[in-house]
Structure formats: structure tokens, C-alpha cells
Design a protein around this motif. Structure first.
Motif, PDB file in Angstrom:
ATOM      1  N   ILE A   9       0.869  -1.183   0.000  1.00  0.00           N
ATOM      2  CA  ILE A   9       0.000   0.000   0.000  1.00  0.00           C
ATOM      3  C   ILE A   9       0.905   1.232   0.000  1.00  0.00           C
ATOM      4  O   ILE A   9       1.893   1.284   0.727  1.00  0.00           O
ATOM      5  CB  ILE A   9      -0.989   0.001   1.186  1.00  0.00           C
ATOM      6  CG1 ILE A   9      -0.279  -0.180   2.526  1.00  0.00           C
ATOM      7  CG2 ILE A   9      -2.035  -1.084   0.996  1.00  0.00           C
ATOM      8  CD1 ILE A   9      -1.188  -0.094   3.730  1.00  0.00           C
ATOM      9  N   VAL A  10       0.554   2.195  -0.841  1.00  0.00           N
ATOM     10  CA  VAL A  10       1.421   3.348  -1.049  1.00  0.00           C
ATOM     11  C   VAL A  10       0.597   4.629  -0.973  1.00  0.00           C
ATOM     12  O   VAL A  10      -0.359   4.815  -1.727  1.00  0.00           O
ATOM     13  CB  VAL A  10       2.120   3.281  -2.429  1.00  0.00           C
ATOM     14  CG1 VAL A  10       3.136   4.402  -2.569  1.00  0.00           C
ATOM     15  CG2 VAL A  10       2.752   1.917  -2.662  1.00  0.00           C
ATOM     16  N   ASP A  11       0.978   5.501  -0.047  1.00  0.00           N
ATOM     17  CA  ASP A  11       0.327   6.810   0.094  1.00  0.00           C
ATOM     18  C   ASP A  11       1.280   7.713   0.871  1.00  0.00           C
ATOM     19  O   ASP A  11       2.051   7.226   1.704  1.00  0.00           O
ATOM     20  CB  ASP A  11      -1.007   6.680   0.828  1.00  0.00           C
ATOM     21  CG  ASP A  11      -1.910   7.874   0.587  1.00  0.00           C
ATOM     22  OD1 ASP A  11      -1.562   8.978   1.065  1.00  0.00           O
ATOM     23  OD2 ASP A  11      -2.942   7.709  -0.078  1.00  0.00           O
ATOM     24  N   ASP A  12       1.220   8.993   0.603  1.00  0.00           N
ATOM     25  CA  ASP A  12       2.102   9.919   1.311  1.00  0.00           C
ATOM     26  C   ASP A  12       1.515  10.398   2.632  1.00  0.00           C
ATOM     27  O   ASP A  12       2.160  11.152   3.350  1.00  0.00           O
ATOM     28  CB  ASP A  12       2.483  11.107   0.419  1.00  0.00           C
ATOM     29  CG  ASP A  12       1.288  11.846  -0.134  1.00  0.00           C
ATOM     30  OD1 ASP A  12       0.288  11.193  -0.492  1.00  0.00           O
ATOM     31  OD2 ASP A  12       1.344  13.085  -0.223  1.00  0.00           O
ATOM     32  N   HIS A  13       0.332   9.935   2.972  1.00  0.00           N
ATOM     33  CA  HIS A  13      -0.305  10.297   4.246  1.00  0.00           C
ATOM     34  C   HIS A  13      -0.362   9.080   5.155  1.00  0.00           C
ATOM     35  O   HIS A  13      -0.958   8.049   4.802  1.00  0.00           O
ATOM     36  CB  HIS A  13      -1.721  10.840   4.014  1.00  0.00           C
ATOM     37  CG  HIS A  13      -1.745  12.100   3.221  1.00  0.00           C
ATOM     38  ND1 HIS A  13      -1.311  13.305   3.709  1.00  0.00           N
ATOM     39  CD2 HIS A  13      -2.147  12.332   1.941  1.00  0.00           C
ATOM     40  CE1 HIS A  13      -1.439  14.233   2.785  1.00  0.00           C
ATOM     41  NE2 HIS A  13      -1.935  13.667   1.694  1.00  0.00           N
ATOM     42  N   GLN A  14       0.215   9.187   6.345  1.00  0.00           N
ATOM     43  CA  GLN A  14       0.274   8.072   7.290  1.00  0.00           C
ATOM     44  C   GLN A  14      -1.116   7.594   7.709  1.00  0.00           C
ATOM     45  O   GLN A  14      -1.334   6.400   7.869  1.00  0.00           O
ATOM     46  CB  GLN A  14       1.089   8.466   8.531  1.00  0.00           C
ATOM     47  CG  GLN A  14       2.569   8.594   8.271  1.00  0.00           C
ATOM     48  CD  GLN A  14       3.190   7.280   7.822  1.00  0.00           C
ATOM     49  OE1 GLN A  14       2.866   6.209   8.320  1.00  0.00           O
ATOM     50  NE2 GLN A  14       4.094   7.356   6.853  1.00  0.00           N
ATOM     51  N   ASP A  15      -2.050   8.526   7.896  1.00  0.00           N
ATOM     52  CA  ASP A  15      -3.393   8.121   8.323  1.00  0.00           C
ATOM     53  C   ASP A  15      -4.089   7.275   7.258  1.00  0.00           C
ATOM     54  O   ASP A  15      -4.818   6.326   7.568  1.00  0.00           O
ATOM     55  CB  ASP A  15      -4.238   9.329   8.720  1.00  0.00           C
ATOM     56  CG  ASP A  15      -4.350  10.376   7.628  1.00  0.00           C
ATOM     57  OD1 ASP A  15      -3.467  10.422   6.738  1.00  0.00           O
ATOM     58  OD2 ASP A  15      -5.316  11.168   7.658  1.00  0.00           O
ATOM     59  N   THR A  16      -3.837   7.571   5.990  1.00  0.00           N
ATOM     60  CA  THR A  16      -4.417   6.769   4.912  1.00  0.00           C
ATOM     61  C   THR A  16      -3.790   5.379   4.890  1.00  0.00           C
ATOM     62  O   THR A  16      -4.491   4.374   4.723  1.00  0.00           O
ATOM     63  CB  THR A  16      -4.228   7.457   3.549  1.00  0.00           C
ATOM     64  OG1 THR A  16      -4.820   8.763   3.604  1.00  0.00           O
ATOM     65  CG2 THR A  16      -4.859   6.656   2.432  1.00  0.00           C
ATOM     66  N   LEU A  17      -2.476   5.305   5.079  1.00  0.00           N
ATOM     67  CA  LEU A  17      -1.807   4.006   5.137  1.00  0.00           C
ATOM     68  C   LEU A  17      -2.365   3.150   6.269  1.00  0.00           C
ATOM     69  O   LEU A  17      -2.628   1.957   6.095  1.00  0.00           O
ATOM     70  CB  LEU A  17      -0.292   4.181   5.308  1.00  0.00           C
ATOM     71  CG  LEU A  17       0.473   4.688   4.094  1.00  0.00           C
ATOM     72  CD1 LEU A  17       1.922   4.982   4.470  1.00  0.00           C
ATOM     73  CD2 LEU A  17       0.392   3.695   2.952  1.00  0.00           C
ATOM     74  N   TYR A  18      -2.551   3.774   7.420  1.00  0.00           N
ATOM     75  CA  TYR A  18      -3.092   3.072   8.580  1.00  0.00           C
ATOM     76  C   TYR A  18      -4.503   2.544   8.282  1.00  0.00           C
ATOM     77  O   TYR A  18      -4.824   1.392   8.567  1.00  0.00           O
ATOM     78  CB  TYR A  18      -3.108   4.002   9.791  1.00  0.00           C
ATOM     79  CG  TYR A  18      -3.680   3.381  11.029  1.00  0.00           C
ATOM     80  CD1 TYR A  18      -2.951   2.451  11.773  1.00  0.00           C
ATOM     81  CD2 TYR A  18      -4.966   3.710  11.462  1.00  0.00           C
ATOM     82  CE1 TYR A  18      -3.491   1.863  12.910  1.00  0.00           C
ATOM     83  CE2 TYR A  18      -5.510   3.131  12.594  1.00  0.00           C
ATOM     84  CZ  TYR A  18      -4.761   2.210  13.310  1.00  0.00           C
ATOM     85  OH  TYR A  18      -5.305   1.628  14.429  1.00  0.00           O
ATOM     86  N   ALA A  19      -5.340   3.395   7.685  1.00  0.00           N
ATOM     87  CA  ALA A  19      -6.712   2.984   7.359  1.00  0.00           C
ATOM     88  C   ALA A  19      -6.724   1.842   6.346  1.00  0.00           C
ATOM     89  O   ALA A  19      -7.470   0.865   6.499  1.00  0.00           O
ATOM     90  CB  ALA A  19      -7.503   4.179   6.835  1.00  0.00           C
ATOM     91  N   VAL A  23      -8.185  -2.000   6.720  1.00  0.00           N
ATOM     92  CA  VAL A  23      -9.207  -2.528   5.807  1.00  0.00           C
ATOM     93  C   VAL A  23      -8.756  -3.867   5.222  1.00  0.00           C
ATOM     94  O   VAL A  23      -9.550  -4.804   5.094  1.00  0.00           O
ATOM     95  CB  VAL A  23      -9.495  -1.511   4.677  1.00  0.00           C
ATOM     96  CG1 VAL A  23     -10.253  -2.154   3.528  1.00  0.00           C
ATOM     97  CG2 VAL A  23     -10.262  -0.320   5.218  1.00  0.00           C
ATOM     98  N   LEU A  24      -7.462  -3.979   4.878  1.00  0.00           N
ATOM     99  CA  LEU A  24      -6.969  -5.165   4.174  1.00  0.00           C
ATOM    100  C   LEU A  24      -6.471  -6.277   5.092  1.00  0.00           C
ATOM    101  O   LEU A  24      -6.307  -7.413   4.651  1.00  0.00           O
ATOM    102  CB  LEU A  24      -5.869  -4.756   3.187  1.00  0.00           C
ATOM    103  CG  LEU A  24      -6.311  -3.765   2.109  1.00  0.00           C
ATOM    104  CD1 LEU A  24      -5.130  -3.367   1.241  1.00  0.00           C
ATOM    105  CD2 LEU A  24      -7.454  -4.314   1.279  1.00  0.00           C
ATOM    106  N   ALA A  25      -6.220  -5.968   6.350  1.00  0.00           N
ATOM    107  CA  ALA A  25      -5.681  -6.953   7.295  1.00  0.00           C
ATOM    108  C   ALA A  25      -6.525  -8.233   7.379  1.00  0.00           C
ATOM    109  O   ALA A  25      -5.960  -9.330   7.453  1.00  0.00           O
ATOM    110  CB  ALA A  25      -5.503  -6.328   8.668  1.00  0.00           C
ATOM    111  N   ALA A 114     -15.827  -3.028  -0.470  1.00  0.00           N
ATOM    112  CA  ALA A 114     -15.564  -3.076  -1.912  1.00  0.00           C
ATOM    113  C   ALA A 114     -14.063  -3.199  -2.186  1.00  0.00           C
ATOM    114  O   ALA A 114     -13.643  -4.008  -3.025  1.00  0.00           O
ATOM    115  CB  ALA A 114     -16.126  -1.834  -2.592  1.00  0.00           C
ATOM    116  N   LEU A 115     -13.238  -2.426  -1.476  1.00  0.00           N
ATOM    117  CA  LEU A 115     -11.793  -2.499  -1.687  1.00  0.00           C
ATOM    118  C   LEU A 115     -11.261  -3.876  -1.297  1.00  0.00           C
ATOM    119  O   LEU A 115     -10.469  -4.479  -2.028  1.00  0.00           O
ATOM    120  CB  LEU A 115     -11.061  -1.409  -0.900  1.00  0.00           C
ATOM    121  CG  LEU A 115      -9.549  -1.401  -1.085  1.00  0.00           C
ATOM    122  CD1 LEU A 115      -9.186  -1.110  -2.540  1.00  0.00           C
ATOM    123  CD2 LEU A 115      -8.898  -0.388  -0.160  1.00  0.00           C
TER     124      LEU A 115
END
Length: 177
Positions: A9-19, A23-25, A114-115
Motif C-alpha cells: 500500500i502506497v500513500d504519502d499520508h500516514q493516516d491513509t496508510l493506517y486505514a 481494511v486489508l488486514a 468493496a476495496l
């Protein structure tokens, strides 16, 4: 691709990475993170990445740049990519993304169910594709080995057997006496 292939998972925002990680765990696959497109490329090139969930707009190397680079390399061109964007529908972005061969373009905030469903399907499909490719390589190697065998050795070559009668007329009916 080994069975321990990761979801990156790739994003420049830590909160988005955490979310995204939360979701995928529940899928049970190994999940790794990257904070930039450059870091994502490094991880993918090290191997064992089975799917990317990638933000489109990041400083430096964008998500689209990452996909462009991956599609140029034989070993990474078939890795499924789901692009995420928080900037709403954009026809140019959609055309570019699908033109590069991304599997899906998802708007933020994401629908977790959905994701998760998309990731599960794409990851499993990619694992099956990789397994099929490996099996094909092994079969080709076997066939080359058979072709290289000595012609006078009856066990070196096994001719293909075809049931032409069954194929042309269908299965035979049982005979009674």
C-alpha cells in the motif's frame, strides 16, 4: 510469485496508510507500506509484491509514474495495481490509468468492503496467473529435454496420444453382448 507475496500500500499520508492496512488486514496476506512512489518502486523491484494499492497524487514520483515504470519491465508488468484518488472523477486520469493497464481506479474515501473484495480477487487471480506461468515454463523445459533425448532410446520420447475417434464421433456407447 511465492505464496508469501505481499500487498504493497502506497500513500504519502500516514493516516491513509493506517486505514488501508486495517481494511486489508482481514484478508490475511502480508501487507507492507511505502510513503512515496520512489520507495514503492524500490520495494517492487526487490520482488515478492503480488498487488499494489497506490495513491495517484504524491509528491515526487506519482502513482501514474510508478505504473508507467512497472509496465516497462517484464518482471513487474503483470502486477495488479489499484489506484486511489481523492480528487473526484477525472476523465483524463481515468483514460490514462486504464490505458496503462491498472486494474481499478478507486475514489477516496474508499468503501472498505468493496476495496477488500477487489484486492482479494485481484491478488488471487494474479497468484493463479503466476503459478500457471511457472507451470508453463516447467512444461516447456521438460519438452525441450525430451526433444534433446537420443532418437534410438524408446523411453526418451513419448509420443502424444490422441483419441481421434472419440473426438470426432463423441464418446462411444457401451456395447452389450
Amino acid at each position: 510469485m511465492p505464496p508469501d507475496a505481499r500487498i504493497l500500500i502506497v500513500d504519502d499520508h500516514q493516516d491513509t496508510l493506517y486505514a488501508l492496512e486495517n481494511v486489508l488486514a482481514p484478508l490475511g496476506h502480508r501487507i507492507t507500506r511505502a510513503n512515496s512512489g520512489d520507495e514503492a518502486l524500490k520495494q517492487v523491484l526487490r520482488g515478492r509484491v503480488g498487488l499494489l494499492v497506490l495513491d495517484v497524487r504524491m509528491p515526487g514520483v506519482s502513482g501514474l509514474d510508478v505504473v508507467r515504470y512497472l509496465r516497462r519491465l517484464e518482471q513487474t508488468q503483470h502486477i495488479p495495481v489499484i489506484l486511489l484518488t481523492g480528487f473526484g472523477p477525472d476523465q483524463e486520469l481515468t483514460a490514462t490509468a486504464f490505458g496503462l493497464g491498472v486494474a481499478d481506479l478507486v475514489m477516496k474515501p474508499v468503501d472498505p468492503l468493496a476495496l477488500r473484495t477487489k484486492v482479494r480477487y485481484l491478488y488471487d487471480a494474479h497468484q493463479r496467473y503466476v503459478a500457471l506461468q511457472e507451470e508453463t515454463r516447467e512444461l516447456r523445459a521438460r519438452m525441450q529435454g525430451l526433444d534433446a533425448g537420443p532418437p534410438d532410446d524408446p523411453d526418451a520420447r513419448v509420443p502424444l496420444q490422441r483419441d481421434t475417434e472419440a473426438r470426432s464421433t463423441g464418446p462411444r456407447a457401451p456395447t452389450t453382448t
